[in-house]
Design an enzyme around this catalytic site. Structure first.
Site: not given
Ligand code: LLP
Length: 423
Positions: A280, A317, A347-348, A376
């Protein structure tokens, strides 16, 4: 600062281009964040891989979990690749491009009854079972559909792929496959069932693997097992090595397909069957970027921040694996470097694209390219914080094509409705 070295994303007069198209031209049209892919990259990578194994009967099944854009998968399919699908959703996408189902592998550690039915009804080349219970369920469903299911068993070779624990899959403690100690017995039992036919053996030891050793070890173990199975009267037609071939994100120097071929071909040739691969990332990662705009620059205490319009919803990722992606300006202006965190609007605190990154001093309103976003990235995107997924663009020489537009706010609501009885 460091720049990513690529033949497909290059600077001309300080402007970043994809093939022959300035990235600025694309983002003027589609805005940011936006995923931009190089068609030539995909073609060259596929050719490099298949060329390396030309001396053995082999097939490449692009793992579409890494990038399931319809045009990307059609490109690979036109180059004669098959596709590896991991769910009914991916099967649906694969069928959408009109691929012959005999070019499809159906993978997945937890296939549902419905997924098994869909795979069988559509006559995929083989289903890869990951547990005894699954084999019995496949047999039962195949019986109901009056079919014989072509089956591979994913065997866990208990080999350390030496990669991030979240993407290592070939150790006994991982959830994937069946144990190699039990494999022979399970093959013998499966061979007795009326509605399954064991046709292959499969492994996939992890992802972003940069050294050849784990492959050598696992292929040898699986080859031994292949011959044991054969000695018990079960002739397998396919030997599937899985994917996992690593790429350069930062300064990794992964092996080349040719080197892998040199290391494992002697073993593979002895098997005298079709060799399958499911890459992939190798085929897609370095073929894409995520273009983003700097919304704000600021300093909290001693720390510099670049607040950009791409976030963990567009490229997850870095947040979940601490993964590194080069980040570089789309127009090179400055010369001085600063150390900054590149963060998104979500908001993290975990919403970052890079931490303590040496990057050229830039201003709000300028654009950055997050490199190696061809695998990905879009496929792992989400609508968290009510964010819309970005568009996907494919560049072909001096032309670019919008293969998918940015989602609208209406997309986010899908068929959600206000239920009057609740109020
Ligand atoms: N075949 C099977 C059965 C797989 O599970 C995978 C990936 C592949 C093939 C393709 O592996 P590749 O050649 O791309 O390494 N989200 C993670 C990667 C997860 C890989 C899952 N399985 C990341 O962003 O690094």
């Amino acid at each position: 600062m460091k720049y990513f070295n690529s033949n497909y994303f290059t600077y001309r007069n300080n402007q970043l281009f994809c093939e022959e198209v300035p990235i600025q031209k694309i983002i003027k049209k589609v805005g940011t964040p936006a995923y931009i892919y190089s068609k030539k990259f995909f073609i060259d990578r596929y050719n490099e891989f298949t060329e390396a194994f030309k001396n053995v009967n082999h097939s490449i099944f692009f793992a579409i979990k890494s990038n399931f854009n319809l045009n990307v998968i059609k490109l690979f399919s036109n180059l004669s690749a098959g596709l590896d699908v991991n769910s009914a959703g991916e099967l649906h996408r694969a069928l959408k491009i009109g691929i012959n189902p005999q070019k499809l592998l159906f993978s997945g550690v937890g296939k549902t009854r419905r997924e098994i039915e869909e795979a069988l009804k559509n006559n995929v080349l083989m289903l890869k079972a990951e547990s005894e219970e699954e084999i019995y369920l496949i047999d039962q469903i195949a019986h109901q559909l009056a079919k014989v299911a072509p089956l591979a068993i994913r065997v866990n070779p208990n080999v350390d792929a030496q990669t991030h624990p979240y993407i290592s899959t070939g150790l006994a403690k991982n959830k994937f496959g069946i144990s190699s100690d039990e494999a022979l017995r399970i093959y013998k039992d499966a061979a007795k069932l009326k509605n399954v036919r064991p046709v292959g053996i499969d492994m996939h030891i992890g992802s972003q693997i940069t050294s050849i050793e784990p492959y050598k070890e696992a292929v040898q173990k699986m080859a031994d097992l292949f011959f044991e199975i054969k000695a018990n009267g079960i002739e397998l037609e396919h030997f599937d090595i899985g994917g996992g071939m690593g790429v350069t994100y930062n300064d990794e120097i992964p092996f080349k397909p040719k080197e892998l071929a040199e290391a494992i071909l002697p073993t593979l040739k002895k098997l005298n069957c079709e060799i399958m691969f499911e890459p992939g990332r190798f085929l897609s990662a370095n073929g894409g970027i995520l273009a983003t705009e700097i919304l704000y620059t600021k300093k909290n205490g001693d720390k510099n921040f670049l607040v950009v319009d791409a976030s963990m919803t567009d490229i997850l990722r870095p947040s979940i694996y601490g993964a590194y992606h080069h980040i570089q300006p789309i127009e090179k202006n400055g010369t001085d470097d600063i150390i900054a965190d590149v963060v998104g609007p979500v908001c993290e605190s975990g919403d970052f694209v890079a931490k303590d990154r040496e990057i050229v001093k830039c201003k709000s309103g300028e654009f950055l390219a997050i490199m190696s976003a061809g695998a990905y990235s879009m496929v792992m995107s989400s609508n968290y914080n009510g964010r819309r997924r970005g568009p996907e663009i494919i560049v072909d020489k001096d032309k670019f094509f919008i293969t998918r537009s940015r989602e609208t706010f209406e997309h986010l609501l899908y068929d959600e409705k206000i239920i009057n009885e609740l109020f």
